[in-house]
Write a protein that holds these residues in place. Structure first.
Motif, PDB file in Angstrom:
ATOM      1  N   LEU B  47       0.840  -1.186   0.000  1.00 46.08           N
ATOM      2  CA  LEU B  47       0.000   0.000   0.000  1.00 46.08           C
ATOM      3  C   LEU B  47       0.882   1.245   0.000  1.00 46.08           C
ATOM      4  O   LEU B  47       0.773   2.098  -0.868  1.00 46.08           O
ATOM      5  CB  LEU B  47      -0.932   0.004   1.207  1.00 46.08           C
ATOM      6  N   LEU B  48       1.768   1.342   0.997  1.00 45.12           N
ATOM      7  CA  LEU B  48       2.694   2.467   0.998  1.00 45.12           C
ATOM      8  C   LEU B  48       3.896   2.152   1.888  1.00 45.12           C
ATOM      9  O   LEU B  48       3.876   1.231   2.693  1.00 45.12           O
ATOM     10  CB  LEU B  48       2.013   3.764   1.441  1.00 45.12           C
ATOM     11  N   ARG B  49       4.963   2.946   1.678  1.00 41.72           N
ATOM     12  CA  ARG B  49       6.179   2.797   2.466  1.00 41.72           C
ATOM     13  C   ARG B  49       6.570   4.175   2.972  1.00 41.72           C
ATOM     14  O   ARG B  49       6.354   5.166   2.269  1.00 41.72           O
ATOM     15  CB  ARG B  49       7.300   2.176   1.638  1.00 41.72           C
ATOM     16  N   HIS B  50       7.130   4.231   4.156  1.00 37.99           N
ATOM     17  CA  HIS B  50       7.302   5.537   4.790  1.00 37.99           C
ATOM     18  C   HIS B  50       8.311   6.405   4.053  1.00 37.99           C
ATOM     19  O   HIS B  50       8.181   7.620   4.057  1.00 37.99           O
ATOM     20  CB  HIS B  50       7.697   5.384   6.268  1.00 37.99           C
ATOM     21  N   ILE B  51       9.297   5.812   3.397  1.00 41.68           N
ATOM     22  CA  ILE B  51      10.308   6.636   2.739  1.00 41.68           C
ATOM     23  C   ILE B  51       9.736   7.358   1.525  1.00 41.68           C
ATOM     24  O   ILE B  51      10.307   8.344   1.073  1.00 41.68           O
ATOM     25  CB  ILE B  51      11.537   5.810   2.329  1.00 41.68           C
ATOM     26  N   SER B  52       8.614   6.889   1.008  1.00 41.92           N
ATOM     27  CA  SER B  52       8.020   7.532  -0.157  1.00 41.92           C
ATOM     28  C   SER B  52       7.264   8.796   0.221  1.00 41.92           C
ATOM     29  O   SER B  52       7.094   9.680  -0.611  1.00 41.92           O
ATOM     30  CB  SER B  52       7.073   6.575  -0.867  1.00 41.92           C
ATOM     31  N   ARG B  53       6.785   8.836   1.461  1.00 46.36           N
ATOM     32  CA  ARG B  53       6.038   9.990   1.965  1.00 46.36           C
ATOM     33  C   ARG B  53       4.890  10.357   1.030  1.00 46.36           C
ATOM     34  O   ARG B  53       4.620  11.528   0.796  1.00 46.36           O
ATOM     35  CB  ARG B  53       6.954  11.196   2.150  1.00 46.36           C
ATOM     36  N   GLU B  54       4.225   9.369   0.469  1.00 45.69           N
ATOM     37  CA  GLU B  54       3.138   9.662  -0.449  1.00 45.69           C
ATOM     38  C   GLU B  54       1.817   9.157   0.122  1.00 45.69           C
ATOM     39  O   GLU B  54       1.793   8.360   1.040  1.00 45.69           O
ATOM     40  CB  GLU B  54       3.406   9.033  -1.820  1.00 45.69           C
ATOM     41  N   SER B  55       0.746   9.653  -0.457  1.00 47.30           N
ATOM     42  CA  SER B  55      -0.588   9.222  -0.075  1.00 47.30           C
ATOM     43  C   SER B  55      -1.100   8.289  -1.160  1.00 47.30           C
ATOM     44  O   SER B  55      -1.092   8.626  -2.340  1.00 47.30           O
ATOM     45  CB  SER B  55      -1.505  10.434   0.072  1.00 47.30           C
ATOM     46  N   ILE B  56      -1.516   7.105  -0.755  1.00 40.61           N
ATOM     47  CA  ILE B  56      -2.033   6.122  -1.690  1.00 40.61           C
ATOM     48  C   ILE B  56      -3.481   5.835  -1.330  1.00 40.61           C
ATOM     49  O   ILE B  56      -3.778   5.486  -0.184  1.00 40.61           O
ATOM     50  CB  ILE B  56      -1.222   4.815  -1.643  1.00 40.61           C
ATOM     51  N   LYS B  57      -4.383   5.986  -2.296  1.00 42.19           N
ATOM     52  CA  LYS B  57      -5.814   5.732  -2.077  1.00 42.19           C
ATOM     53  C   LYS B  57      -6.326   6.532  -0.878  1.00 42.19           C
ATOM     54  O   LYS B  57      -7.226   6.075  -0.167  1.00 42.19           O
ATOM     55  CB  LYS B  57      -6.083   4.242  -1.886  1.00 42.19           C
ATOM     56  N   GLY B  58      -5.740   7.684  -0.634  1.00 40.43           N
ATOM     57  CA  GLY B  58      -6.184   8.537   0.461  1.00 40.43           C
ATOM     58  C   GLY B  58      -5.573   8.196   1.808  1.00 40.43           C
ATOM     59  O   GLY B  58      -5.832   8.877   2.801  1.00 40.43           O
ATOM     60  N   PHE B  59      -4.760   7.141   1.843  1.00 41.39           N
ATOM     61  CA  PHE B  59      -4.109   6.734   3.090  1.00 41.39           C
ATOM     62  C   PHE B  59      -2.755   7.431   3.247  1.00 41.39           C
ATOM     63  O   PHE B  59      -2.030   7.625   2.286  1.00 41.39           O
ATOM     64  CB  PHE B  59      -3.857   5.217   3.104  1.00 41.39           C
ATOM     65  N   THR B  60      -2.432   7.763   4.488  1.00 46.62           N
ATOM     66  CA  THR B  60      -1.112   8.280   4.827  1.00 46.62           C
ATOM     67  C   THR B  60      -0.632   7.572   6.088  1.00 46.62           C
ATOM     68  O   THR B  60      -1.432   7.040   6.858  1.00 46.62           O
ATOM     69  CB  THR B  60      -1.136   9.796   5.099  1.00 46.62           C
TER      70      THR B  60
END
Lengths: 113, 107
Positions: B47-60
């Protein structure tokens, strides 16, 4: 790109029998992982390959489990002999490197009776 | 040693409500943390990884080193967010997963 393939999808065996699982990773992925996921738990790493070499197998029960990755592509995981507590989903994953995203296969659900 | 803890096995929220999935880790080095998700009848996926610092599907998810936490948040849950969520820590080149949280979003 095609995803990680695993077979069989389901397997039912009796305790003390042997079983083997097969995994075909995404083309070009150097790292390959086998995980065991027992019901209600997260995946637990069993063994990690980098090309055809083992990077980590510290959590693999080596008295009954074995795995190989010939030619650095496909991999097989074998259990011999199986125990009741081996009932789980066995997941294969692959990635371009240890710091890259891991892509998971659909898993093989093993039931040991 | 348990490296990743997800204290909630089940989480049920109404559509449109905020959702927060808790994750705590134990690691002495610089952590690399991930959230993986498994939708019904689908494969486990990043879903996401912290180093990317991005929002995926509205998740952070924000890494809090002081509290050793990496909680996953979404301000307005959708029904399609119903899934199993796993927090994972990369250490010694290995991924260690938490036990997972099942999220159900009700209409």
């Amino acid at each position: 790109e095609a995803g990680v393939a695993q077979s069989p999808r389901y397997k039912i065996i009796e305790k003390r029998q042997s079983v083997a699982f097969w995994c075909n990773p995404i083309s070009g992925h150097a790292t390959l992982y086998w995980y065991q996921q027992i019901l209600g738990q997260g995946p637990k790493l069993l063994i990690q390959f980098q090309n055809n070499g083992v990077v980590d197998d510290s959590q693999l029960p080596k008295d009954r489990f074995s795995a190989e990755r010939l030619k650095g592509v496909d991999s097989t995981l074998k259990i011999q002999p199986a125990k009741l507590e081996d009932s789980a989903v066995y997941l294969c994953a692959s990635g371009r490197g240890v710091h890259n995203e891991q892509f998971f296969g659909p898993g093989t659900r093993l039931t040991v009776l | 040693a348990q490296r990743v803890t997800q204290p909630e096995k089940l989480l049920s929220v109404f559509k449109g409500a905020p959702v927060e999935l808790k994750c705590n880790y134990s690691y002495s080095g610089s952590p690399e943390l991930f959230w993986y998700v498994q939708y019904s009848r689908q494969r486990l996926q990043l879903l996401l990884r912290h180093i990317s610092r991005e929002s995926i599907k509205g998740f952070t998810a924000d890494l809090n080193k002081g509290e050793t936490s990496f909680h996953l948040k979404k301000p307005f849950a959708q029904e399609e967010d119903s899934a199993m969520y796993y927090c994972a820590l990369l250490w010694d080149y290995k991924l260690s997963f938490g036990a997972g949280t099942t999220v159900t979003v009700r209409a």
